[in-house]
Design a protein around this motif. Structure first.
Motif, mmCIF file in Angstrom:
data_model
loop_
_atom_site.group_PDB
_atom_site.id
_atom_site.type_symbol
_atom_site.label_atom_id
_atom_site.label_comp_id
_atom_site.label_asym_id
_atom_site.label_seq_id
_atom_site.Cartn_x
_atom_site.Cartn_y
_atom_site.Cartn_z
ATOM 1 N N ASP A 108 -4.339 19.987 -15.876
ATOM 2 C CA ASP A 108 -5.386 20.118 -15.988
ATOM 3 C C ASP A 108 -5.739 18.987 -14.374
ATOM 4 O O ASP A 108 -7.047 19.521 -13.814
ATOM 5 N N VAL A 109 -5.276 17.694 -15.205
ATOM 6 C CA VAL A 109 -6.093 16.446 -13.890
ATOM 7 C C VAL A 109 -5.641 17.539 -12.222
ATOM 8 O O VAL A 109 -6.498 17.410 -11.441
ATOM 9 N N ILE A 110 -4.232 17.826 -12.247
ATOM 10 C CA ILE A 110 -4.038 18.969 -11.195
ATOM 11 C C ILE A 110 -4.682 20.022 -10.706
ATOM 12 O O ILE A 110 -5.680 19.917 -9.321
ATOM 13 N N ALA A 111 -4.755 20.529 -11.495
ATOM 14 C CA ALA A 111 -6.126 21.765 -11.189
ATOM 15 C C ALA A 111 -7.462 21.219 -10.556
ATOM 16 O O ALA A 111 -7.950 22.054 -9.675
ATOM 17 N N LYS A 112 -7.908 20.002 -11.252
ATOM 18 C CA LYS A 112 -9.302 19.303 -10.956
ATOM 19 C C LYS A 112 -9.556 19.410 -9.587
ATOM 20 O O LYS A 112 -10.172 19.101 -8.309
ATOM 21 N N ILE A 113 -7.905 18.472 -9.171
ATOM 22 C CA ILE A 113 -8.052 18.075 -8.230
ATOM 23 C C ILE A 113 -8.259 18.968 -6.517
ATOM 24 O O ILE A 113 -8.640 18.492 -5.799
ATOM 25 N N ILE A 114 -7.534 20.162 -6.879
ATOM 26 C CA ILE A 114 -7.305 21.222 -5.738
ATOM 27 C C ILE A 114 -8.267 22.110 -5.738
ATOM 28 O O ILE A 114 -8.770 21.904 -5.008
ATOM 29 N N ILE A 115 -9.684 22.421 -7.249
ATOM 30 C CA ILE A 115 -10.738 22.424 -7.167
ATOM 31 C C ILE A 115 -11.630 22.139 -6.111
ATOM 32 O O ILE A 115 -12.089 22.714 -5.407
ATOM 33 N N ASN A 116 -11.648 20.672 -6.193
ATOM 34 C CA ASN A 116 -12.538 19.744 -6.207
ATOM 35 C C ASN A 116 -12.230 20.270 -4.059
ATOM 36 O O ASN A 116 -13.095 19.649 -3.068
ATOM 37 N N LEU A 117 -10.705 19.426 -3.873
ATOM 38 C CA LEU A 117 -10.279 19.818 -2.669
ATOM 39 C C LEU A 117 -10.945 21.591 -1.915
ATOM 40 O O LEU A 117 -11.206 20.845 -0.647
ATOM 41 N N ILE A 118 -10.868 22.413 -2.198
ATOM 42 C CA ILE A 118 -10.892 23.379 -1.625
ATOM 43 C C ILE A 118 -12.315 24.417 -2.553
ATOM 44 O O ILE A 118 -12.895 25.084 -1.489
ATOM 45 N N ASN A 119 -13.278 23.252 -2.447
ATOM 46 C CA ASN A 119 -14.793 23.769 -2.909
ATOM 47 C C ASN A 119 -15.593 24.431 -2.346
ATOM 48 O O ASN A 119 -15.357 23.234 -1.163
ATOM 49 N N LYS A 120 -16.055 25.269 -2.312
ATOM 50 C CA LYS A 120 -16.812 25.650 -0.941
ATOM 51 C C LYS A 120 -18.182 24.970 -0.761
ATOM 52 O O LYS A 120 -18.502 25.051 0.200
ATOM 53 N N ASP A 121 -18.813 23.926 -1.957
ATOM 54 C CA ASP A 121 -19.727 23.070 -1.454
ATOM 55 C C ASP A 121 -19.090 22.496 -0.620
ATOM 56 O O ASP A 121 -20.065 20.572 -0.300
ATOM 57 N N ASN A 122 -18.312 21.794 -0.263
ATOM 58 C CA ASN A 122 -17.978 20.923 0.024
ATOM 59 C C ASN A 122 -17.107 20.757 1.911
ATOM 60 O O ASN A 122 -17.374 22.247 2.162
#
Length: 122
Positions: A108-122
């Motif tokens: 879950d932690v790793i998935a959140k890191i990836i999600i934050n890196l590829i988030n379309k709002d970033n």
């Protein structure tokens, strides 16, 4: 993919049904709602599942990274509006290796890191 990564009798050959299972899991629902509702969540878990499930006889990390970037591109997330990649190649390599070396309890932690890196709002 064989053309990009070289012809091999082993590369890209599925060892079992775990790749299909990974894909099916991304689109699972419960009570009529997606378990992974956003494209970012699907992409992050796709990368994680392919690396961790060792679905292929050879090249699991390369295949996972290639499918991840293909999935991002197909869903309009690979590039920012200015044309730069949302996630740099060296960052993808680091993430893929981090997943491979991680404890499954850290999913879950790793998935959140990836999600934050590829988030379309970033």
């Amino acid at each position: 993919m064989l053309g990009k990564f070289g012809d091999s009798a082993l590369f890209g050959r599925e060892k079992d049904n775990s790749f299909r299972s990974s894909l099916d899991t991304l689109y699972q629902t419960f009570d009529g709602k997606d378990l992974y509702p956003s494209i970012e969540e699907k992409a992050a878990h796709l990368l994680y599942f392919i690396v961790k499930n060792h679905s292929f006889v050879d090249g699991n990390k390369r295949i996972a990274a290639a499918i991840f970037t293909w999935f991002l591109e197909r869903n309009g997330l690979l590039y920012r509006t200015d044309g730069t990649k949302r996630i740099a190649d060296n960052a993808l390599i680091a993430l893929t290796l981090m997943i491979a070396m991680s404890d499954p309890k850290e999913k879950d932690v790793i998935a959140k890191i990836i999600i934050n890196l590829i988030n379309k709002d970033n």
